[in-house]
Motif scaffolding. Structure first.
Motif, PDB file in Angstrom:
ATOM      1  N   GLY A  43      40.630  39.881  42.300  1.00  0.00           N
ATOM      2  CA  GLY A  43      40.705  40.561  41.018  1.00  0.00           C
ATOM      3  C   GLY A  43      41.420  39.670  40.019  1.00  0.00           C
ATOM      4  N   PHE A  44      41.591  40.171  38.797  1.00  0.00           N
ATOM      5  CA  PHE A  44      42.312  39.368  37.801  1.00  0.00           C
ATOM      6  C   PHE A  44      43.757  39.852  37.699  1.00  0.00           C
ATOM      7  N   LEU A  45      44.684  38.938  37.947  1.00  0.00           N
ATOM      8  CA  LEU A  45      46.111  39.259  37.905  1.00  0.00           C
ATOM      9  C   LEU A  45      46.584  39.347  36.452  1.00  0.00           C
ATOM     10  N   PRO A  46      47.511  40.273  36.163  1.00  0.00           N
ATOM     11  CA  PRO A  46      47.990  40.423  34.777  1.00  0.00           C
ATOM     12  C   PRO A  46      48.518  39.132  34.158  1.00  0.00           C
ATOM     13  N   LYS A  47      49.318  38.357  34.934  1.00  0.00           N
ATOM     14  CA  LYS A  47      49.920  37.148  34.354  1.00  0.00           C
ATOM     15  C   LYS A  47      48.862  36.091  34.031  1.00  0.00           C
ATOM     16  N   ASP A  48      47.824  35.966  34.883  1.00  0.00           N
ATOM     17  CA  ASP A  48      46.758  34.997  34.624  1.00  0.00           C
ATOM     18  C   ASP A  48      45.896  35.442  33.445  1.00  0.00           C
ATOM     19  N   THR A  49      45.651  36.742  33.365  1.00  0.00           N
ATOM     20  CA  THR A  49      44.844  37.287  32.268  1.00  0.00           C
ATOM     21  C   THR A  49      45.573  37.121  30.941  1.00  0.00           C
ATOM     22  N   ALA A  50      46.880  37.394  30.947  1.00  0.00           N
ATOM     23  CA  ALA A  50      47.674  37.240  29.728  1.00  0.00           C
ATOM     24  C   ALA A  50      47.695  35.784  29.262  1.00  0.00           C
TER      25      ALA A  50
END
Length: 348
Positions: A43-50
């Motif tokens: 999935g997409f992690l919040p820190k990587d997405t941010a």
């Protein structure tokens, strides 16, 4: 009036610019999106997405302004997604919106993500007062408008339908490009065997975690035994059959709760919004139900179903035209922002 909208509640970063000519339909001047795609099985992690959103937001704003052919002086307000969504990506976009507001000397407008979807769907399709099925990776709600609020009649009790599909895509380790739900849809088109899965509807609410657990068990069984056959038909079970069975079951549940809401409020119109709303099979099933009731279904394509900046610009400008603004000290974001918390002053 002209507004710029920034959306970044999940893995899509969107920037849109819209104009509201007096007494005429809205004019979309630009609608640009860039998606953070994680590796298959993840999935997409919040820190990587941010980090993705922070890296791309300035480029997208410049590109949107150029494409729209507008100057800073033409823009009346800066709109951004206040919530709901993932914390870190929301923060990144909120900071970018504040920066533009201070840099350009423009008013800020915080927008509810769900209301953005609904208002964009109404604008594009022309639906007047429909029952709304809002289905995405983070939300599943059946909504109807009453007395200047979007009232929630039913919703997912655990995980959203889009999250259910996305997590099964991870189980199968299929690509997240362009979207895991889209890739499941393509596999489902080849499926023929309908496997028995839990069907969890409770009034106008529904539950998807048990279905996900059951389909994951079936996927493990298929991986252990590639020659697994359907005991009734004798057909060999495939990954496509798993995707087909999952889609048919969860979409049947969504159609049921939507029909129940239509009967409750006496509406013959259904508007499907949110990323999952671009699924052709869901639109087809909903259309069959609506026709049986003497009604019709409204839906948009992926430009407006999937998270985008133009829906934030549109909903924000509707609010701004009624005098609503978000002071800089209140320009926060929140992961939990209910659809029915918004005062819809622009509707009768």
């Amino acid at each position: 009036m002209i507004s710029i909208g920034l959306e970044g509640s999940a893995n899509k970063l969107g920037v849109g610019i819209i104009s509201h000519p007096p007494g005429k339909p809205a004019i979309i001047l630009s609608n640009i999106r860039h998606t953070f795609v994680s590796p298959p099985g993840e999935g997409f992690l919040p820190k990587d997405t941010a980090k993705h959103h922070r890296s791309w937001v300035v480029r997208l704003v410049k590109q949107a302004m150029t494409e729209a052919g507008v100057k800073v002086s033409d823009v009346d307000c800066v709109c951004y997604t206040k919530g709901p969504g993932m914390g870190a990506p929301l923060q990144g976009v909120a900071i970018a919106a504040r920066m533009l507001s201070l840099l350009w000397g423009k008013e800020l407008v915080g927008v509810n993500h769900c209301v953005g979807h609904i208002e964009m769907g109404r604008e594009i399709t022309g639906a007047q007062n429909p029952v709304v099925l809002y289905v995405s990776g983070g939300n599943t709600q059946v909504i109807a408008y009453a007395e200047q609020r979007y009232r929630i009649f039913g919703e997912a009790l655990d995980i959203a339908v889009g999250n259910c599909l996305d997590r099964f895509a991870r189980t199968l380790r299929i690509s997240n490009d362009p979207a895991p739900g889209y890739n499941i849809e393509q596999l489902a088109k080849k499926g023929k065997v309908l496997l028995d899965l839990p069907y969890a509807v409770k009034g106008m609410d529904c539950s998807f975690s048990g279905i996900l657990a059951s389909i994951d068990i079936l996927a493990a069984e298929l991986e252990a035994n590639p020659q697994w056959k359907d005991p009734i038909t004798g057909d060999t079970i495939t990954t496509s059959d798993l995707c087909f069975s999952l889609q048919e079951t969860v979409y049947a549940m969504l159609v049921e709760i939507t029909e129940r809401a239509m009967a409750h409020v006496g509406s013959k119109q259904v508007l499907i919004v949110g990323g999952v709303g671009s699924n052709e099979r869901l639109q087809e099933m909903m259309g069959l139900m609506a026709r049986d009731r003497g009604g019709n279904v409204f839906a948009t394509d992926e430009r407006f179903c999937i998270d985008n900046g133009i829906m934030i610009a549109h909903a924000g400008l509707l609010a701004y035209e009624t005098g609503f603004t978000t002071p800089l000290e209140e320009s926060t974001c929140t992961q939990r922002f209910r659809t029915d918390e918004v005062f819809v002053k622009w509707r009768d």
